[in-house]
Design an enzyme around this catalytic site. Structure first.
Site, PDB file in Angstrom:
ATOM      1  CD  GLU A 198     105.455  80.967  76.861  1.00 12.32           C
ATOM      2  OE1 GLU A 198     105.573  81.926  76.061  1.00 12.32           O
ATOM      3  OE2 GLU A 198     105.634  80.434  77.191  1.00 12.32           O
TER       4      GLU A 198
ATOM      5  CG  HIS B 162      70.092 104.995  71.130  1.00 11.85           C
ATOM      6  ND1 HIS B 162      71.199 104.661  71.158  1.00 11.85           N
ATOM      7  CD2 HIS B 162      69.704 105.225  69.607  1.00 11.85           C
ATOM      8  CE1 HIS B 162      71.504 103.487  70.274  1.00 11.85           C
ATOM      9  NE2 HIS B 162      70.221 104.094  68.810  1.00 11.85           N
TER      10      HIS B 162
HETATM   11  C1  LIG Z   1      80.731 101.686  75.311  1.00 10.50           C
HETATM   12  C2  LIG Z   1      79.710 101.870  74.756  1.00 10.50           C
HETATM   13  C3  LIG Z   1      78.888 101.208  73.687  1.00 10.50           C
HETATM   14  C4  LIG Z   1      78.254 100.857  73.047  1.00 10.50           C
HETATM   15  N1  LIG Z   1      77.599 101.001  72.080  1.00 10.50           N
HETATM   16  C5  LIG Z   1      76.794 100.609  71.494  1.00 10.50           C
HETATM   17  C6  LIG Z   1      76.137 100.224  70.917  1.00 10.50           C
HETATM   18  O1  LIG Z   1      76.724  98.467  70.165  1.00 10.50           O
HETATM   19  N2  LIG Z   1      74.891 100.221  69.399  1.00 10.50           N
HETATM   20  C7  LIG Z   1      74.305 101.490  69.682  1.00 10.50           C
HETATM   21  O2  LIG Z   1      73.875 101.533  69.204  1.00 10.50           O
HETATM   22  N3  LIG Z   1      74.869 102.731  70.583  1.00 10.50           N
HETATM   23  C8  LIG Z   1      76.105 102.159  71.523  1.00 10.50           C
HETATM   24  N4  LIG Z   1      76.372 103.383  71.497  1.00 10.50           N
HETATM   25  C9  LIG Z   1      76.284 104.605  72.414  1.00 10.50           C
HETATM   26  C10 LIG Z   1      75.076 104.333  73.285  1.00 10.50           C
HETATM   27  O3  LIG Z   1      73.709 104.035  72.834  1.00 10.50           O
HETATM   28  C11 LIG Z   1      74.200 106.205  72.996  1.00 10.50           C
HETATM   29  O4  LIG Z   1      75.242 107.423  73.257  1.00 10.50           O
HETATM   30  C12 LIG Z   1      73.930 106.951  74.318  1.00 10.50           C
HETATM   31  O5  LIG Z   1      72.382 105.781  74.146  1.00 10.50           O
HETATM   32  C13 LIG Z   1      73.421 108.255  74.604  1.00 10.50           C
HETATM   33  O6  LIG Z   1      72.766 108.363  75.441  1.00 10.50           O
HETATM   34  P1  LIG Z   1      73.076 109.172  76.617  1.00 10.50           P
HETATM   35  O7  LIG Z   1      72.027 109.598  77.184  1.00 10.50           O
HETATM   36  O8  LIG Z   1      74.658 109.222  77.573  1.00 10.50           O
HETATM   37  O9  LIG Z   1      73.173 110.594  76.192  1.00 10.50           O
HETATM   38  P2  LIG Z   1      73.818 111.937  75.961  1.00 10.50           P
HETATM   39  O10 LIG Z   1      75.677 111.940  75.574  1.00 10.50           O
HETATM   40  O11 LIG Z   1      73.947 112.416  77.525  1.00 10.50           O
HETATM   41  O12 LIG Z   1      73.959 112.878  75.503  1.00 10.50           O
HETATM   42  C14 LIG Z   1      74.220 113.229  74.478  1.00 10.50           C
HETATM   43  C15 LIG Z   1      73.561 113.901  73.223  1.00 10.50           C
HETATM   44  O13 LIG Z   1      71.990 114.348  73.069  1.00 10.50           O
HETATM   45  C16 LIG Z   1      71.211 114.711  73.840  1.00 10.50           C
HETATM   46  N5  LIG Z   1      69.758 115.005  73.905  1.00 10.50           N
HETATM   47  C17 LIG Z   1      70.032 114.063  74.943  1.00 10.50           C
HETATM   48  N6  LIG Z   1      69.227 114.113  75.756  1.00 10.50           N
HETATM   49  C18 LIG Z   1      68.375 115.168  74.861  1.00 10.50           C
HETATM   50  C19 LIG Z   1      66.304 115.434  75.299  1.00 10.50           C
HETATM   51  N7  LIG Z   1      66.021 114.477  75.993  1.00 10.50           N
HETATM   52  N8  LIG Z   1      66.424 116.345  74.104  1.00 10.50           N
HETATM   53  C20 LIG Z   1      67.656 116.795  73.120  1.00 10.50           C
HETATM   54  N9  LIG Z   1      68.718 117.039  73.257  1.00 10.50           N
HETATM   55  C21 LIG Z   1      68.930 115.580  74.637  1.00 10.50           C
HETATM   56  C22 LIG Z   1      72.887 115.498  73.923  1.00 10.50           C
HETATM   57  O14 LIG Z   1      72.392 117.145  74.141  1.00 10.50           O
HETATM   58  C23 LIG Z   1      73.801 115.080  73.850  1.00 10.50           C
HETATM   59  O15 LIG Z   1      74.354 115.890  72.601  1.00 10.50           O
HETATM   60  C24 LIG Z   1      77.633 103.126  73.177  1.00 10.50           C
HETATM   61  C25 LIG Z   1      78.407 103.968  73.616  1.00 10.50           C
HETATM   62  C26 LIG Z   1      79.136 103.456  74.294  1.00 10.50           C
HETATM   63  C27 LIG Z   1      79.500 104.515  75.907  1.00 10.50           C
END
Ligand SMILES: Cc1cc2nc3c(=O)[nH]c(=O)nc-3n(C[C@H](O)[C@H](O)[C@H](O)COP(=O)(O)OP(=O)(O)OC[C@H]3O[C@@H](n4cnc5c(N)ncnc54)[C@H](O)[C@@H]3O)c2cc1C
Ligand code: FES
Ligand code: FES
Length: 1288
Positions: free
Chosen positions: A1215, A325
């Site tokens: 509807e 995030h």
């Molecule tokens: C349907 C949906 C709804 C969402 N709604 C919201 C919302 O309402 N509000 C909001 O704020 N966000 C929202 N998000 C976004 C979400 O919060 C972020 O996508 C999420 O937090 C990313 O975390 P991840 O672990 O999935 O990252 P990943 O997709 O796994 O990685 C993202 C990036 O972070 C880097 N990374 C990850 N961990 C590390 C580490 N430890 N060190 C170095 N680099 C790292 C990776 O290299 C990559 O580039 C939403 C996402 C989706 C899909």
């Protein structure tokens, strides 16, 4: 991906509806053993974002693993079905899995936990209420389930409608939940976690290598070796980017097995959380810390917790990591603004370790403040707060919606004073990254916390946080207003804190309550199912995932996949097409163009495949056939088309009017003498109304499977459609083969709402051309983006009215002119215009009327049929006009409505006679049941006491005509076979779209044949069984097919009569031995329906068989500073006559109401200035979620007079409920009017639907909106002269 793995394993229960984590249809439960605590963690995830490699060491439970019809149903499955929580059933497996996971962790959850668990699961059919009701049966304290909730409002009164029932299901019959019976965590996986694998695991895919190191050291080494490779944790940021932006990462590093990234440590001054912890875990960790520490130390943690509640869905929070995030640095990030003002720091590791602040510069991505490519974020340190920190967020919906703007704010005062010592403010959603208002904060140091400071702060903030007019995401004025409105909220809360007042803005906890009621004839035999709340026939199969949808049909021999190539230009000549690179992609078999069509290519104005010219972005040009879906899509990316732009390009209704661009002649109805009447009235008001379009958003996207047979050019077509005969006919003319060689099969449709009447024929025909050309079966499944791009939806409307009235509110003359945006082809636009004009008068008798309507020809995808067919848009003009009259007369709108309503037997504007008695009864009953007058007073009291929050209440009457205005549509046929064992197979011309038509048909057959429903079966709708059917639409599906089924059953019973007479005490099984006496046990039933006609020359006709009447009252509360609205209560009274199945009918009313509420409040289509649809998925297009349902929701069916035209005097309710959603819209405008009145601004503001938070905020004009207009935007550079988005 995990999706493909499930398909290979034939686990089709898990559904796919968006592919972006935004709808919850693909939810499953993942179980993992925590290496530190050794506990097994169960959590829900959305499979579409889960790479299969990430599941190493995890157990996955899909809906098939929870329970099945063959083995044992799980209580979650049983209860969701029996509580009528399924209609089309496409969302149901996802709902079941979210609820099941919740129960695995909390066998007796609270209602709040239930709402949280289901917040990420969208349902387009039910309106959520019954799903929640089923979940509440597991809750510790369950309220409002048995139909008699205690109302929260004083002076409330429940109506009595004679012999009423109010239990849609009997809770006592449910099997209990026994947590000891759940599946255990697989022992082999337990053993794996006891001896964790330390080796690096590498998985090689076609284009990507997945590397999962076993130790932190290996991870660091790998990161040093592949600095460009991202770390993949939740994949919720990487996944969507790879999918939609085509980013490809050849190497992915997965730290899933590195326990160092999950370490949590508490110190005296703060908390360190491992970057690998999921956001759900972060929530738990913070909550625990908040409970341990004094309040003043936990301000930052509380602020984070507040946003974690509304950030995405439970599933996404379970997957997304804290590190992912932070590092993603999305401009909308809900946590980064708070972490920044909370002075969080990032612990980085590579060869050594270092600490950097999570600062403005880091968030802006400045290289000097960023991670080095080889560095990894190990953990995040969040200090305890010493100052007041608060957070704000505004999104289109309360839950599961990205924020428009959010903010983190923190202030520290000099000891014992209100002098600012330190101030920090950051905003999200207002630029490319989270931005800090550092300069403004510095300039405010040393100032007193007072009104003067507030004023200066707002101006400085607007100046510093600049947002140009072309900014991506649009909504510029709204966002700028939020920048200052949030600061004002902060100012007020801090002030109250300084004054030690009680907390001003408590966060409400929803306590959804429901009461439904209907009437049952007490003389009806118990075994007769008609009129009883019989469960949807497929309910249990929906809940177990065993219900088969079109795309669940197993892959057939030699099957190929098809993907569509669409235009990227709005109006252009096709100059050249280069397919060479695409054809070289491995697996690509062929490309299907217009030249391959042996028969007709659609019509001259509406071609199946474009030839030479394109008329809109999204028009289908040709199709690629490949061995897999992925290969076909890859090929599309390689196709090069050159265009030459043509002119004029028209998108909006106003442009179309300017260019005189129309699809068909004007439709007009007139009565009395309007000009003369305008001369004699006390007052005249003129106004404009804008109603935006709507996407069908059926959960199951368009799909078809065409199987060519080896003999006689026969084709079998499995298709998700409301009109299989139309698919059959279109395929026949496209392929130039007789209709009798083509059989269309429809088992069930995952939602249609009008969007699967015309379009499926296009997809069916293109796929059939592919099948004919290649000789292979062809499967065409649209993904959500393409479905939304290509298929069009509800017509947007622009209406102008002129109304003449007396000072007592009596309307004497009404002139309405409407224009709808038809898009680039005629489709149903002429019919929609006709229906719009016919229905515009709604419930009102106005002597002098003139209604005119025209459909505009524009360069947008063609709009089409949608539930209500013009009525929900047009009648909003009429009702807005009434509201305007009320404002001018100084009367409450309901008084003006009452004054002008039909009262006695009368004739409509098109001279059709009708009796409005039921309309008046619904209206009075609704006023009564909702205690309207008392609550109107309470609303006024509330508004007097509150300046920044306002409540509004509105009651809306409805007269809705059902049916098609053409005689040929009022017919239906059925085929009923009795087999020699007594079992009966029923087939009819209607399609099961979720509306329960098959259930109702079996109820009819059961009554007619006097046998239990268990003897009866419906297999599918097939053009071979019942030919020449009409579309299942216009609310009359059950009416006409019910009559046909009745007719067939009566014919059969008549044939059996002599046998029954001979042996009256015999059983059904004995009677059906009639076969041996050469009596045919198969009969066709036919219903020759109503004669409908309309003479547009004379303006007279008898176009509709009957009317559905209803009324709805809604109350809302708006936050004037942010535009957020909360739905407090809705009461609906609907005249269903004698409902065939009250559970199904109440479900239709509720589902339509919530869909209508979406139309009028949140669903907004946005196009680029070049005509490209931006809103192509659940992230950008917000249909209502479970948290949008009114906190109290009551539906009553009015026992009514007979309607001889329909089966057992029932009424079609598919509807009509849609328009009742406008009661929420008018309650919102009522609240806005109250705010404007208090602020001394004109009450007659332009009515625009949807009333989004943006509209509400800007309509509640105040000093902050004024500031935005006064503080000019930076000048637009000449290269960006156009806005970011346009609206239809
Ligand atoms: C349907 C949906 C709804 C969402 N709604 C919201 C919302 O309402 N509000 C909001 O704020 N966000 C929202 N998000 C976004 C979400 O919060 C972020 O996508 C999420 O937090 C990313 O975390 P991840 O672990 O999935 O990252 P990943 O997709 O796994 O990685 C993202 C990036 O972070 C880097 N990374 C990850 N961990 C590390 C580490 N430890 N060190 C170095 N680099 C790292 C990776 O290299 C990559 O580039 C939403 C996402 C989706 C899909
Ligand atoms: S398909 Fe996975 S969330 Fe929509
Ligand atoms: S039942 Fe939920 S989408 Fe149809």
């Amino acid at each position: 991906s995990t999706k493909e793995t499930f398909l290979t394993m034939r686990l089709t229960g898990t559904k796919y509806a968006c592919g972006r984590g935004g709808c919850g249809a693909c939810t499953v439960m993942v179980s993992k053993r925590d290496p530190t605590s050794q506990e097994i963690r169960h959590f829900s995830v959305t499979t579409c974002l889960v790479p299969i490699c990430s599941l190493y060491g995890a157990a996955v439970t899909t809906v098939e693993g929870v329970g099945s019809m063959k083995t044992r149903l799980h209580p979650v499955q049983e209860r969701i079905a029996k509580s009528h929580g399924t209609q089309c059933g496409f969302c149901t497996p996802g709902m079941v899995m979210s609820m099941y996971t919740l129960l695995r962790n909390h066998p007796q959850p609270s209602e709040e936990q239930l709402l949280e668990a289901l917040g990420g699961n969208l349902c387009r059919c039910t309106g959520y209420r019954p799903i929640l009701a089923s979940g509440k049966t597991f809750c510790l304290v369950s309220r409002g389930l048995r139909g008699h909730p205690q109302s929260k409002n004083d002076g409330d009164r429940r109506s009595s409608l004679g012999t009423q029932e109010s239990q849609l299901f009997v809770k006592e019959e449910f099997q209990p939940l026994d947590p000891t019976q759940e599946l255990i965590f697989p022992p082999e996986l337990l053993r794996m976690t006891e001896n964790p694998e330390k080796r690096t695991l590498t998985f090689h895919g076609e284009r990507v290598t997945w590397i999962s190191p076993g130790t932190f050291k290996d991870l660091l080494e790998l990161k040093a070796k592949h600095p460009e490779a991202p770390l993949i944790l939740g994949n919720t940021s990487l996944g969507p980017a790879m999918r939609s932006k085509g980013c490809l990462h050849p190497i992915l590093l997965s730290p899933a097995r590195i326990s160092e990234l999950n370490v949590v440590s508490k110190t005296n001054d703060g908390l360190t959380i491992g970057a690998g912890c999921s956001l759900a875990q972060v929530k738990d960790i913070l909550a625990e810390r908040v409970s341990e520490l004094p309040e003043e130390k936990t301000q930052t943690y509380r602020a984070l917790l507040k946003h974690l509640k509304s950030l995405a869905s439970q599933q996404i929070r379970n997957m997304a990591s804290l590190g992912g995030h932070i590092i993603s640095r999305h401009s909308y990030s809900d946590l980064n603004p708070i972490l920044a003002v909370g002075n969080a720091t990032l612990n980085l590791t590579s060869e050594g370790t270092r600490r950097i602040p999570l600062s403005e510069h880091f968030l802006a991505g400045l290289a000097s403040a960023d991670l080095k490519p080889e560095e990894i974020l190990e953990s995040v340190y969040i200090p305890h707060s010493q100052k007041l920190a608060l957070t704000f967020r505004q999104a289109q919906c309360q839950q599961n919606a990205l924020p428009d703007v959010n903010a983190g704010m923190r202030v520290l005062f000099k000891e014992g004073t209100d002098i600012i010592e330190d101030l920090s403010i950051t905003y999200g959603g207002v630029g490319a990254a989270t931005v800090s208002a550092h300069k403004s904060c510095q300039q405010l140091l040393g100032r007193q916390w007072d009104e003067l400071m507030l004023d200066e702060a707002c101006r400085r903030l607007l100046d510093e946080v600049s947002l140009p007019g072309w900014a991506p995401g649009g909504r510029v004025e709204f966002k700028r207003t939020l920048v200052v409105s949030f600061f004002f909220k902060f100012y007020l809360q801090v002030l109250q804190e300084l004054k030690k007042l009680i907390k001003p803005f408590p966060v409400p906890v929803s306590a959804l309550a429901f009461m439904g009621s209907w009437h049952v004839d007490s003389h009806q035999p118990l075994q007769d199912p008609v009129g009883r709340p019989v469960m949807h026939l497929s309910g249990l199969k929906h809940a177990t995932g065993e219900a088969e949808f079109c795309d669940d049909i197993p892959m057939v021999d030699k099957e190929l996949c098809m993907a569509l190539v669409t235009s990227t230009r709005a109006y252009a000549k096709i100059i050249s097409i280069d397919l060479s690179e695409a054809l070289e992609i491995p697996g690509v078999v062929d490309v299907i163009t217009a030249k391959d069509i042996p028969g007709t290519n659609g019509t001259e104005d509406d071609k199946l495949l474009a030839v030479d010219e394109v008329l809109c972005v999204g028009q289908i040009i040709f199709a690629v056939v490949a061995e897999t879906d992925v290969q076909a899509k890859r090929a599309i990316e390689k196709i090069k088309i050159t265009y030459e732009e043509l002119e004029p390009i028209i998108f909006t209704i106003k442009d179309a009017i300017k260019h005189n661009s129309f699809l068909c002649p004007e439709k007009k109805l007139e009565q009395g003498n309007i000009e003369e009447a305008f001369e004699k009235v006390d007052q005249i008001v003129e106004g404009e109304v804008h109603v935006g379009g709507q996407e069908h958003f059926y959960m199951e996207t368009q799909r078809v499977l065409v199987i060519p047979k080896t003999e006689d050019k026969e084709l079998d077509i499995y298709v998700s459609t409301q009109d299989p005969a139309h698919v059959q006919k279109t395929v026949s003319s496209t392929l130039n083969i007789p209709i009798n060689r083509i059989t269309c099969h429809v088992k069930r449709v995952g939602g249609g709402f009008g969007g699967k009447i015309g379009r499926p024929a296009v997809f069916g025909a293109i796929a059939a051309v592919g099948a004919l050309k290649t000789g292979h079966p062809i499967r065409l499944v649209l993904d959500r983006e393409d479905d939304m791009l290509i298929t069009g939806g509800r017509h947007p409307l622009f209406g102008k009215y002129k109304v003449g009235f007396m000072n007592n509110g009596r309307i004497k003359a009404l002139d309405i002119e409407c224009f709808i945006n038809g898009g680039c082809t005629l489709d149903d636009s002429e019919l929609v215009t006709e229906f719009l004009i016919l229905k515009l008068e709604n419930a009102y008798k106005i002597r002098n009327l003139r209604f005119r309507g025209r459909a505009c020809l524009t360069n947008l995808p063609s709009n089409t049929a949608f539930r209500g067919f013009g009525f929900p848009q047009g009648t909003l003009v009429t009702e807005s006009c009434i509201t305007a009259v009320a404002a001018k007369c100084g009367l409450p709108p309901e008084k003006v409505r009452e004054k002008n309503m039909y009262r006695t037997v009368d004739k409509t504007i098109y001279k059709q006679a009708f009796n409005p008695e039921s309309l008046i009864r619904c209206w009075n009953e609704c006023l009564d049941a909702s205690s309207f007058h008392n609550r109107r007073k309470q609303v006024e009291e509330f508004n007097k006491k509150n300046y920044w929050k306002k409540r509004g209440i509105a009651v809306i009457p409805m007269k809705f005509s059902v049916g098609f205005a053409a005689t040929s549509y009022h017919q239906a046929a059925a085929l009923v076979h009795i087999y020699t064992d007594g079992s009966v197979l029923v087939t009819h011309g209607g399609n099961e779209l979720g509306q329960g038509i098959h259930t109702k048909m079996l109820q009819v057959a059961s009554r007619e044949l006097k046998i239990p429903m268990s003897h009866l079966h419906i297999c599918e709708t097939s053009t071979a069984m019942v030919p020449n059917t009409i579309a299942t639409a216009a609310s009359v599906g059950a009416d006409i097919n019910g009559k046909a089924v009745q007719n067939a059953c009566q014919i059969l019973l008549k044939r059996l009569e002599p046998i029954i007479k001979k042996n009256p005490e015999g059983t059904w099984e004995e009677w059906v031995t009639a076969f041996e006496q050469r009596i045919s046990l198969s009969a066709t039933g036919y219903f020759r329906g109503y004669k409908a006609f309309m003479d547009w020359e004379k303006g007279e006709g008898d176009p509709f068989p009957y009317y559905v009447y209803g009324a709805a009252c809604s109350e809302v509360e708006i936050d004037c500073l942010t535009g957020a609205h909360k739905k407090i209560r809705t009461d609906i009274v609907m005249d269903a006559c004698c409902s065939l199945n009250p559970a199904i009918d109440i479900g239709q009313i509720e589902g339509a109401f919530i869909q209508g509420m979406g139309l009028y409040t949140t669903e907004e289509l946005k196009y680029s200035p070049e005509g490209v649809l931006y809103s192509r998925g659940p992230d950008e297009y917000k249909i209502p979620t479970i948290s949008d349902v009114p906190e109290e929701f009551n539906v009553s069916l009015l026992p009514s007079s007979q309607t001889p035209l329909t089966i057992y005097s029932s009424k079609g309710l598919g509807e009509s409920g849609m328009f009742l959603g406008s009661s929420v819209f008018f309650a919102i405008t009522d609240a806005v009017a109250a705010a404007r009145k208090e602020r001394d601004i004109a009450e007659d503001f332009t009515v625009k639907s949807p009333a989004t938070p943006e509209w509400v905020r800007m309509a509640c004009a105040d000093r902050f909106t004024e500031m935005v207009y006064i503080c000019p935007l930076p000048l637009e550079p000449p290269s960006h002269p156009t806005p970011w988005a346009i609206f239809k």
